[in-house]
Design an enzyme around this catalytic site. Sequence first.
Site, PDB file in Angstrom:
ATOM      1  N   GLU A  92     -18.722 -61.873 -51.484  1.00 20.10           N
ATOM      2  CA  GLU A  92     -17.887 -61.781 -50.356  1.00 20.10           C
ATOM      3  C   GLU A  92     -17.720 -60.377 -49.892  1.00 20.10           C
ATOM      4  OE1 GLU A  92     -14.267 -63.828 -49.449  1.00 20.10           O
ATOM      5  OE2 GLU A  92     -15.066 -65.629 -50.369  1.00 20.10           O
ATOM      6  N   CYS A 112     -16.313 -63.589 -61.734  1.00 21.17           N
ATOM      7  CA  CYS A 112     -15.364 -62.553 -62.620  1.00 21.17           C
ATOM      8  C   CYS A 112     -14.819 -63.287 -63.784  1.00 21.17           C
ATOM      9  CB  CYS A 112     -14.323 -62.417 -61.766  1.00 21.17           C
ATOM     10  SG  CYS A 112     -13.085 -61.201 -62.646  1.00 21.17           S
ATOM     11  N   CYS A 119      -5.849 -65.314 -58.727  1.00 24.68           N
ATOM     12  CA  CYS A 119      -7.066 -64.770 -58.058  1.00 24.68           C
ATOM     13  C   CYS A 119      -8.112 -65.961 -57.872  1.00 24.68           C
ATOM     14  CB  CYS A 119      -7.321 -63.683 -58.806  1.00 24.68           C
ATOM     15  SG  CYS A 119      -9.298 -62.876 -58.058  1.00 24.68           S
ATOM     16  N   GLU A 160     -14.721 -57.381 -61.635  1.00 24.11           N
ATOM     17  CA  GLU A 160     -14.058 -56.477 -61.906  1.00 24.11           C
ATOM     18  C   GLU A 160     -14.871 -55.151 -62.170  1.00 24.11           C
ATOM     19  OE1 GLU A 160     -11.012 -55.171 -62.871  1.00 24.11           O
ATOM     20  OE2 GLU A 160     -12.071 -53.427 -63.970  1.00 24.11           O
ATOM     21  N   SER A 214      -4.453 -52.619 -61.146  1.00 22.95           N
ATOM     22  CA  SER A 214      -3.685 -53.678 -60.837  1.00 22.95           C
ATOM     23  C   SER A 214      -2.543 -54.163 -61.970  1.00 22.95           C
ATOM     24  CB  SER A 214      -4.337 -55.077 -60.652  1.00 22.95           C
ATOM     25  OG  SER A 214      -5.329 -54.653 -59.580  1.00 22.95           O
ATOM     26  N   LEU A 215      -1.403 -53.983 -61.442  1.00 21.49           N
ATOM     27  CA  LEU A 215      -0.197 -53.899 -62.641  1.00 21.49           C
ATOM     28  C   LEU A 215       0.491 -55.338 -62.586  1.00 21.49           C
ATOM     29  CD1 LEU A 215       1.010 -51.983 -64.733  1.00 21.49           C
ATOM     30  CD2 LEU A 215       2.685 -51.124 -63.071  1.00 21.49           C
ATOM     31  N   HIS A 216       0.982 -55.498 -61.241  1.00 14.95           N
ATOM     32  CA  HIS A 216       1.714 -57.053 -61.152  1.00 14.95           C
ATOM     33  C   HIS A 216       2.899 -57.224 -62.122  1.00 14.95           C
ATOM     34  CE1 HIS A 216      -1.577 -57.142 -58.469  1.00 14.95           C
ATOM     35  NE2 HIS A 216      -2.639 -57.715 -59.563  1.00 14.95           N
ATOM     36  N   ASN A 290      -1.155 -64.176 -52.109  1.00 13.37           N
ATOM     37  CA  ASN A 290      -1.866 -65.356 -51.284  1.00 13.37           C
ATOM     38  C   ASN A 290      -2.070 -66.493 -52.017  1.00 13.37           C
ATOM     39  OD1 ASN A 290      -2.908 -64.125 -48.490  1.00 13.37           O
ATOM     40  ND2 ASN A 290      -3.720 -62.513 -50.150  1.00 13.37           N
ATOM     41  N   CYS A 333      -9.165 -62.366 -50.859  1.00 18.36           N
ATOM     42  CA  CYS A 333      -9.309 -62.826 -51.949  1.00 18.36           C
ATOM     43  C   CYS A 333     -10.214 -64.179 -52.250  1.00 18.36           C
ATOM     44  CB  CYS A 333      -7.943 -63.193 -52.468  1.00 18.36           C
ATOM     45  SG  CYS A 333      -6.698 -62.055 -52.198  1.00 18.36           S
TER      46      CYS A 333
HETATM   47  N1  SAH Z   1     -10.664 -56.719 -60.427  1.00 18.73           N
HETATM   48  C1  SAH Z   1      -9.970 -55.675 -59.513  1.00 18.73           C
HETATM   49  C2  SAH Z   1     -10.063 -56.007 -58.143  1.00 18.73           C
HETATM   50  C3  SAH Z   1      -9.567 -57.259 -57.578  1.00 18.73           C
HETATM   51  S1  SAH Z   1      -9.116 -57.606 -56.092  1.00 18.73           S
HETATM   52  C4  SAH Z   1      -8.866 -55.691 -59.997  1.00 18.73           C
HETATM   53  O1  SAH Z   1      -8.214 -56.472 -60.659  1.00 18.73           O
HETATM   54  O2  SAH Z   1      -7.970 -54.515 -59.674  1.00 18.73           O
HETATM   55  C5  SAH Z   1      -7.975 -56.493 -55.513  1.00 18.73           C
HETATM   56  C6  SAH Z   1      -6.462 -56.659 -55.700  1.00 18.73           C
HETATM   57  O3  SAH Z   1      -6.103 -57.872 -55.268  1.00 18.73           O
HETATM   58  C7  SAH Z   1      -6.009 -56.665 -57.220  1.00 18.73           C
HETATM   59  O4  SAH Z   1      -4.923 -55.928 -57.305  1.00 18.73           O
HETATM   60  C8  SAH Z   1      -5.737 -58.189 -57.370  1.00 18.73           C
HETATM   61  O5  SAH Z   1      -5.184 -58.475 -58.440  1.00 18.73           O
HETATM   62  C9  SAH Z   1      -5.311 -58.514 -56.162  1.00 18.73           C
HETATM   63  N2  SAH Z   1      -5.505 -60.148 -55.807  1.00 18.73           N
HETATM   64  C10 SAH Z   1      -6.331 -60.849 -56.234  1.00 18.73           C
HETATM   65  N3  SAH Z   1      -6.001 -62.235 -55.707  1.00 18.73           N
HETATM   66  C11 SAH Z   1      -4.776 -62.118 -55.155  1.00 18.73           C
HETATM   67  C12 SAH Z   1      -3.958 -63.039 -54.414  1.00 18.73           C
HETATM   68  N4  SAH Z   1      -4.204 -64.359 -54.420  1.00 18.73           N
HETATM   69  N5  SAH Z   1      -2.826 -62.455 -53.873  1.00 18.73           N
HETATM   70  C13 SAH Z   1      -2.472 -61.375 -53.935  1.00 18.73           C
HETATM   71  N6  SAH Z   1      -3.123 -60.358 -54.354  1.00 18.73           N
HETATM   72  C14 SAH Z   1      -4.136 -60.886 -55.280  1.00 18.73           C
END
Ligand code: SAH
Length: 350
Positions: A92, A112, A119, A160, A214-216, A290, A333
């Site tokens: 995508e 991935c 995700c 990734e 991406s910390l989260h 999301n 996503c």
């Molecule tokens: N592999 C990379 C790029 C991924 S997508 C990474 O992990 O950073 C980019 C961002 O979107 C990342 O921060 C990922 O964690 C976030 N992401 C993925 N799915 C998501 C979702 N359903 N809701 C919110 N953020 C999401």
Amino acid sequence: MSVDIRSMTKEELAEWLASFKEPKYRGNQIFQWLHREKALSFDEMTNLPLTLRTRLKETAEIRPLAIKERQVSKADGTEKLLLETVDGCLIETVLMRYEYGLSACISSQAGCRMGCTFCASAKGGLVRNLTPSEMLEEVFLFEREKKEPVSHVVIMGTGEPFDNYENLMRFLSLLTHEEGRNLGARHITVSTCGLAPKIRSFADEGLQVNLAVSLHAADQERRKELMPVAKSFPLPELMDACRYYIKKTNRRLTFEYSLVKGKNDSLEASRALISLLKGMNCHVNLIPVNNVTESGYERPGKETIRAFQKSLEDAGIPATVRRELGPDINAACGQLRARRTVTVHTIRET
Ligand code: SAH
């Protein structure tokens, strides 16, 4: 097997051509056709002798991507494409229009293997790495269509990027090459889930490309629950690598933090985040989650999001909430691909 010619550096191209006695300037011409003119066929390369064009057709390929499906947001014009590689992998790509220009969000892998629980791209695992040529095509395809340059590229689609490190680096060097597409490095952002050793390598590359991590979650247990990669690279190791990156590059780092209701959105969570990031040259990008994985994760209400952002800002940590583009097409996503991998029929674009 054909040579993946658009993934070659200018020097490799010259060397390859020398092996069948072509002069060096032919390499320069072909490099410009591929990267400046964005040619998709050798027939377009009209300043090359016919014999050379024939030889190229027989030995090399440019790796196009076929558009399988397109969604355009009625709300803001955001476009999302489902693309197919020559060997049938689905990826995508999203194009967003901002005041400053067009921004392309591209994929670095088909699938991935990082397994983040929220995700959609993690669902089917990794299919394969994308080549530099395929990543370039994700950008070029939009530019050919819109007849307008893409001003920003974010590597935040499926995959990734640091799990495909060599192809990523080659892609970045081709995209920014002065004699090629020549996109400014500062207009590019790479996003990683936190492969600590690769963050260090990336810092050592000496590029002006932006990095987002991406910390989260600001505590190891919670982060492990959301992102299995935290088992391999625990938070202290990740933060050390981030500090190394900032020190080495003197650049501001972005931390992405997807807000999940009841998981990481409390004031206590924001306090933990503040104490983790305090004093670092960084910025936090909050992404309301999301719900795409049937994980049951929900985004917090507007007030909770605002309060979370405010608590960071009050502590001197710049924080923004990711602007949502294409809400009606679910631009975020990996959802088109996820749906497609379970359906059999396809709607071909003409
Ligand atoms: N592999 C990379 C790029 C991924 S997508 C990474 O992990 O950073 C980019 C961002 O979107 C990342 O921060 C990922 O964690 C976030 N992401 C993925 N799915 C998501 C979702 N359903 N809701 C919110 N953020 C999401």
